[in-house]
Design a protein around this motif. Structure first.
Motif, PDB file in Angstrom:
ATOM      1  N   ARG A  17       0.835  -1.207   0.000  1.00 36.50           N
ATOM      2  CA  ARG A  17       0.000   0.000   0.000  1.00 36.50           C
ATOM      3  C   ARG A  17       0.866   1.253   0.000  1.00 36.50           C
ATOM      4  NH1 ARG A  17      -2.549   2.325   4.517  1.00 36.50           N
ATOM      5  NH2 ARG A  17      -2.362   0.349   5.618  1.00 36.50           N
ATOM      6  N   MET A  18       1.891   1.291   0.826  1.00 37.94           N
ATOM      7  CA  MET A  18       2.751   2.472   0.894  1.00 37.94           C
ATOM      8  C   MET A  18       3.524   2.666  -0.415  1.00 37.94           C
ATOM      9  SD  MET A  18       2.150   4.030   3.668  1.00 37.94           S
ATOM     10  CE  MET A  18       0.465   3.449   3.598  1.00 37.94           C
ATOM     11  N   GLU A  19       3.951   1.573  -1.036  1.00 33.98           N
ATOM     12  CA  GLU A  19       4.653   1.672  -2.321  1.00 33.98           C
ATOM     13  C   GLU A  19       3.731   2.227  -3.404  1.00 33.98           C
ATOM     14  OE1 GLU A  19       6.021  -2.310  -3.044  1.00 33.98           O
ATOM     15  OE2 GLU A  19       7.438  -2.235  -1.371  1.00 33.98           O
ATOM     16  N   SER A  20       2.441   1.921  -3.301  1.00 34.74           N
ATOM     17  CA  SER A  20       1.467   2.352  -4.307  1.00 34.74           C
ATOM     18  C   SER A  20       0.830   3.697  -3.992  1.00 34.74           C
ATOM     19  CB  SER A  20       0.355   1.297  -4.421  1.00 34.74           C
ATOM     20  OG  SER A  20       0.905   0.056  -4.749  1.00 34.74           O
ATOM     21  N   ARG A  21       1.124   4.229  -2.822  1.00 37.48           N
ATOM     22  CA  ARG A  21       0.474   5.470  -2.396  1.00 37.48           C
ATOM     23  C   ARG A  21       0.658   6.629  -3.373  1.00 37.48           C
ATOM     24  NH1 ARG A  21       1.011   7.803   3.584  1.00 37.48           N
ATOM     25  NH2 ARG A  21      -0.897   6.611   3.929  1.00 37.48           N
ATOM     26  N   PRO A  22       1.873   6.877  -3.917  1.00 34.38           N
ATOM     27  CA  PRO A  22       1.993   8.008  -4.854  1.00 34.38           C
ATOM     28  C   PRO A  22       1.066   7.881  -6.065  1.00 34.38           C
ATOM     29  CG  PRO A  22       4.160   7.329  -4.091  1.00 34.38           C
ATOM     30  CD  PRO A  22       3.192   6.288  -3.602  1.00 34.38           C
ATOM     31  N   ALA A  23       0.932   6.674  -6.612  1.00 35.65           N
ATOM     32  CA  ALA A  23       0.040   6.477  -7.763  1.00 35.65           C
ATOM     33  C   ALA A  23      -1.426   6.642  -7.342  1.00 35.65           C
ATOM     34  CB  ALA A  23       0.270   5.097  -8.373  1.00 35.65           C
ATOM     35  N   HIS A  24      -1.766   6.141  -6.161  1.00 40.05           N
ATOM     36  CA  HIS A  24      -3.122   6.286  -5.628  1.00 40.05           C
ATOM     37  C   HIS A  24      -3.470   7.768  -5.452  1.00 40.05           C
ATOM     38  CE1 HIS A  24      -6.541   5.677  -2.877  1.00 40.05           C
ATOM     39  NE2 HIS A  24      -5.903   6.386  -1.957  1.00 40.05           N
ATOM     40  N   ARG A  25      -2.540   8.520  -4.903  1.00 40.98           N
ATOM     41  CA  ARG A  25      -2.806   9.944  -4.696  1.00 40.98           C
ATOM     42  C   ARG A  25      -2.840  10.717  -6.006  1.00 40.98           C
ATOM     43  NH1 ARG A  25      -0.306  11.402   1.196  1.00 40.98           N
ATOM     44  NH2 ARG A  25      -1.904  10.227   2.331  1.00 40.98           N
ATOM     45  N   ALA A  26      -2.051  10.317  -6.989  1.00 43.41           N
ATOM     46  CA  ALA A  26      -2.104  10.963  -8.306  1.00 43.41           C
ATOM     47  C   ALA A  26      -3.457  10.696  -8.967  1.00 43.41           C
ATOM     48  CB  ALA A  26      -0.966  10.457  -9.192  1.00 43.41           C
ATOM     49  N   ALA A  39     -13.497  15.325  -1.599  1.00 43.95           N
ATOM     50  CA  ALA A  39     -12.580  15.286  -0.460  1.00 43.95           C
ATOM     51  C   ALA A  39     -12.165  13.834  -0.268  1.00 43.95           C
ATOM     52  CB  ALA A  39     -13.246  15.816   0.804  1.00 43.95           C
ATOM     53  N   SER A  40     -10.993  13.638   0.330  1.00 41.82           N
ATOM     54  CA  SER A  40     -10.546  12.273   0.603  1.00 41.82           C
ATOM     55  C   SER A  40      -9.462  12.301   1.665  1.00 41.82           C
ATOM     56  CB  SER A  40     -10.015  11.597  -0.665  1.00 41.82           C
ATOM     57  OG  SER A  40      -8.817  12.218  -1.093  1.00 41.82           O
ATOM     58  N   GLY A  41      -9.252  11.154   2.268  1.00 41.54           N
ATOM     59  CA  GLY A  41      -8.179  11.036   3.239  1.00 41.54           C
ATOM     60  C   GLY A  41      -8.264   9.731   4.006  1.00 41.54           C
ATOM     61  N   PRO A  42      -7.173   9.421   4.713  1.00 39.77           N
ATOM     62  CA  PRO A  42      -7.134   8.169   5.469  1.00 39.77           C
ATOM     63  C   PRO A  42      -7.997   8.238   6.722  1.00 39.77           C
ATOM     64  CG  PRO A  42      -5.111   9.414   5.814  1.00 39.77           C
ATOM     65  CD  PRO A  42      -5.924  10.170   4.803  1.00 39.77           C
ATOM     66  N   LEU A  43      -8.474   7.065   7.124  1.00 43.90           N
ATOM     67  CA  LEU A  43      -9.169   6.899   8.392  1.00 43.90           C
ATOM     68  C   LEU A  43      -8.194   6.296   9.402  1.00 43.90           C
ATOM     69  CD1 LEU A  43     -12.474   5.379   6.968  1.00 43.90           C
ATOM     70  CD2 LEU A  43     -12.183   7.685   7.900  1.00 43.90           C
ATOM     71  N   ASP A  44      -8.506   6.421  10.683  1.00 52.09           N
ATOM     72  CA  ASP A  44      -7.611   5.833  11.677  1.00 52.09           C
ATOM     73  C   ASP A  44      -7.627   4.301  11.573  1.00 52.09           C
ATOM     74  OD1 ASP A  44      -9.850   4.860  13.067  1.00 52.09           O
ATOM     75  OD2 ASP A  44      -9.768   6.424  14.584  1.00 52.09           O
ATOM     76  N   ASN A  45      -6.809   3.660  12.344  1.00 54.97           N
ATOM     77  CA  ASN A  45      -6.634   2.211  12.245  1.00 54.97           C
ATOM     78  C   ASN A  45      -7.606   1.402  13.093  1.00 54.97           C
ATOM     79  OD1 ASN A  45      -4.558   2.533  10.433  1.00 54.97           O
ATOM     80  ND2 ASN A  45      -2.981   2.548  11.992  1.00 54.97           N
ATOM     81  N   VAL A  46      -8.620   2.040  13.683  1.00 59.40           N
ATOM     82  CA  VAL A  46      -9.548   1.325  14.545  1.00 59.40           C
ATOM     83  C   VAL A  46     -10.901   1.234  13.837  1.00 59.40           C
ATOM     84  CG1 VAL A  46     -10.695   1.350  16.784  1.00 59.40           C
ATOM     85  CG2 VAL A  46      -8.351   2.172  16.589  1.00 59.40           C
ATOM     86  N   PRO A  47     -11.456   0.118  13.534  1.00 59.26           N
ATOM     87  CA  PRO A  47     -10.954  -1.213  13.847  1.00 59.26           C
ATOM     88  C   PRO A  47      -9.920  -1.727  12.842  1.00 59.26           C
ATOM     89  CG  PRO A  47     -13.070  -1.440  12.784  1.00 59.26           C
ATOM     90  CD  PRO A  47     -12.782   0.047  12.917  1.00 59.26           C
ATOM     91  N   ALA A  48      -9.822  -1.088  11.669  1.00 60.26           N
ATOM     92  CA  ALA A  48      -8.836  -1.461  10.651  1.00 60.26           C
ATOM     93  C   ALA A  48      -8.484  -0.208   9.859  1.00 60.26           C
ATOM     94  CB  ALA A  48      -9.417  -2.524   9.720  1.00 60.26           C
ATOM     95  N   PRO A  49      -7.289  -0.166   9.269  1.00 62.39           N
ATOM     96  CA  PRO A  49      -6.934   1.005   8.465  1.00 62.39           C
ATOM     97  C   PRO A  49      -7.861   1.126   7.258  1.00 62.39           C
ATOM     98  CG  PRO A  49      -5.308  -0.734   8.152  1.00 62.39           C
ATOM     99  CD  PRO A  49      -6.234  -1.193   9.230  1.00 62.39           C
ATOM    100  N   GLY A  50      -8.094   2.366   6.846  1.00 62.24           N
ATOM    101  CA  GLY A  50      -8.970   2.586   5.706  1.00 62.24           C
ATOM    102  C   GLY A  50      -8.882   3.995   5.189  1.00 62.24           C
ATOM    103  N   GLY A  51      -9.768   4.302   4.277  1.00 56.96           N
ATOM    104  CA  GLY A  51      -9.826   5.627   3.693  1.00 56.96           C
ATOM    105  C   GLY A  51     -11.257   5.996   3.375  1.00 56.96           C
ATOM    106  N   LEU A  52     -11.507   7.291   3.277  1.00 59.47           N
ATOM    107  CA  LEU A  52     -12.833   7.805   2.950  1.00 59.47           C
ATOM    108  C   LEU A  52     -12.700   8.760   1.781  1.00 59.47           C
ATOM    109  CD1 LEU A  52     -15.872   8.088   3.708  1.00 59.47           C
ATOM    110  CD2 LEU A  52     -15.188  10.040   5.123  1.00 59.47           C
ATOM    111  N   VAL A  75      -3.465  -3.359  -7.187  1.00 55.44           N
ATOM    112  CA  VAL A  75      -2.442  -4.097  -6.428  1.00 55.44           C
ATOM    113  C   VAL A  75      -3.049  -4.917  -5.299  1.00 55.44           C
ATOM    114  CG1 VAL A  75      -0.562  -2.520  -7.042  1.00 55.44           C
ATOM    115  CG2 VAL A  75      -1.842  -2.140  -4.915  1.00 55.44           C
ATOM    116  N   GLY A  76      -4.364  -4.847  -5.141  1.00 53.12           N
ATOM    117  CA  GLY A  76      -5.057  -5.721  -4.198  1.00 53.12           C
ATOM    118  C   GLY A  76      -4.914  -5.399  -2.732  1.00 53.12           C
ATOM    119  N   VAL A  77      -4.781  -4.113  -2.380  1.00 48.92           N
ATOM    120  CA  VAL A  77      -4.619  -3.764  -0.960  1.00 48.92           C
ATOM    121  C   VAL A  77      -5.929  -3.343  -0.286  1.00 48.92           C
ATOM    122  CG1 VAL A  77      -2.179  -3.160  -1.216  1.00 48.92           C
ATOM    123  CG2 VAL A  77      -3.932  -1.378  -1.458  1.00 48.92           C
ATOM    124  N   ILE A  78      -7.025  -3.351  -1.042  1.00 48.92           N
ATOM    125  CA  ILE A  78      -8.330  -2.990  -0.494  1.00 48.92           C
ATOM    126  C   ILE A  78      -9.096  -4.272  -0.205  1.00 48.92           C
ATOM    127  CG2 ILE A  78     -10.486  -1.744  -0.865  1.00 48.92           C
ATOM    128  CD1 ILE A  78      -8.937  -0.090  -3.019  1.00 48.92           C
TER     129      ILE A  78
END
Length: 96
Positions: A17-26, A39-52, A75-78
């Protein structure tokens, strides 16, 4: 135009996921410039990491087509994607 709340739940492969982050953000940046991502951004890790992502499009099918092009999807990280139509009543995304 309908607004959709997209909730991603990420899987345990943080390295990929971190390796793919620049492409995801682009990808998000392009959709933001086009007016699809509001709007978009990461969610906290409780109960699991995610994004909105708050997105607008003519239909749920259009949103799903955009999401299929997210580098994170390829890349299958979702682990889970929840798409819900949202009716903002107050605030900058309200349609009143």
């Amino acid at each position: 135009m309908p607004v959709f709340a997209v909730n991603y739940v990420y899987g345990p492969d943080t390295d990929t996921r971190m390796e793919s982050r620049p492409a995801h953000r682009a990808w998000q940046s392009e959709l933001y410039e086009a007016g699809t991502v509001l709007a978009s951004g990461p969610l906290d890790n409780v109960p699991a990491p995610g994004g909105l992502l708050l997105m607008q499009a003519a239909s749920r099918e259009d949103i799903e087509a955009h999401l299929a092009n997210d580098p994170y999807a390829s890349v299958g990280v979702i682990d889970e994607t929840i798409v819900r139509e949202w009716t903002p009543v107050f605030g900058p995304f309200s349609q009143a």
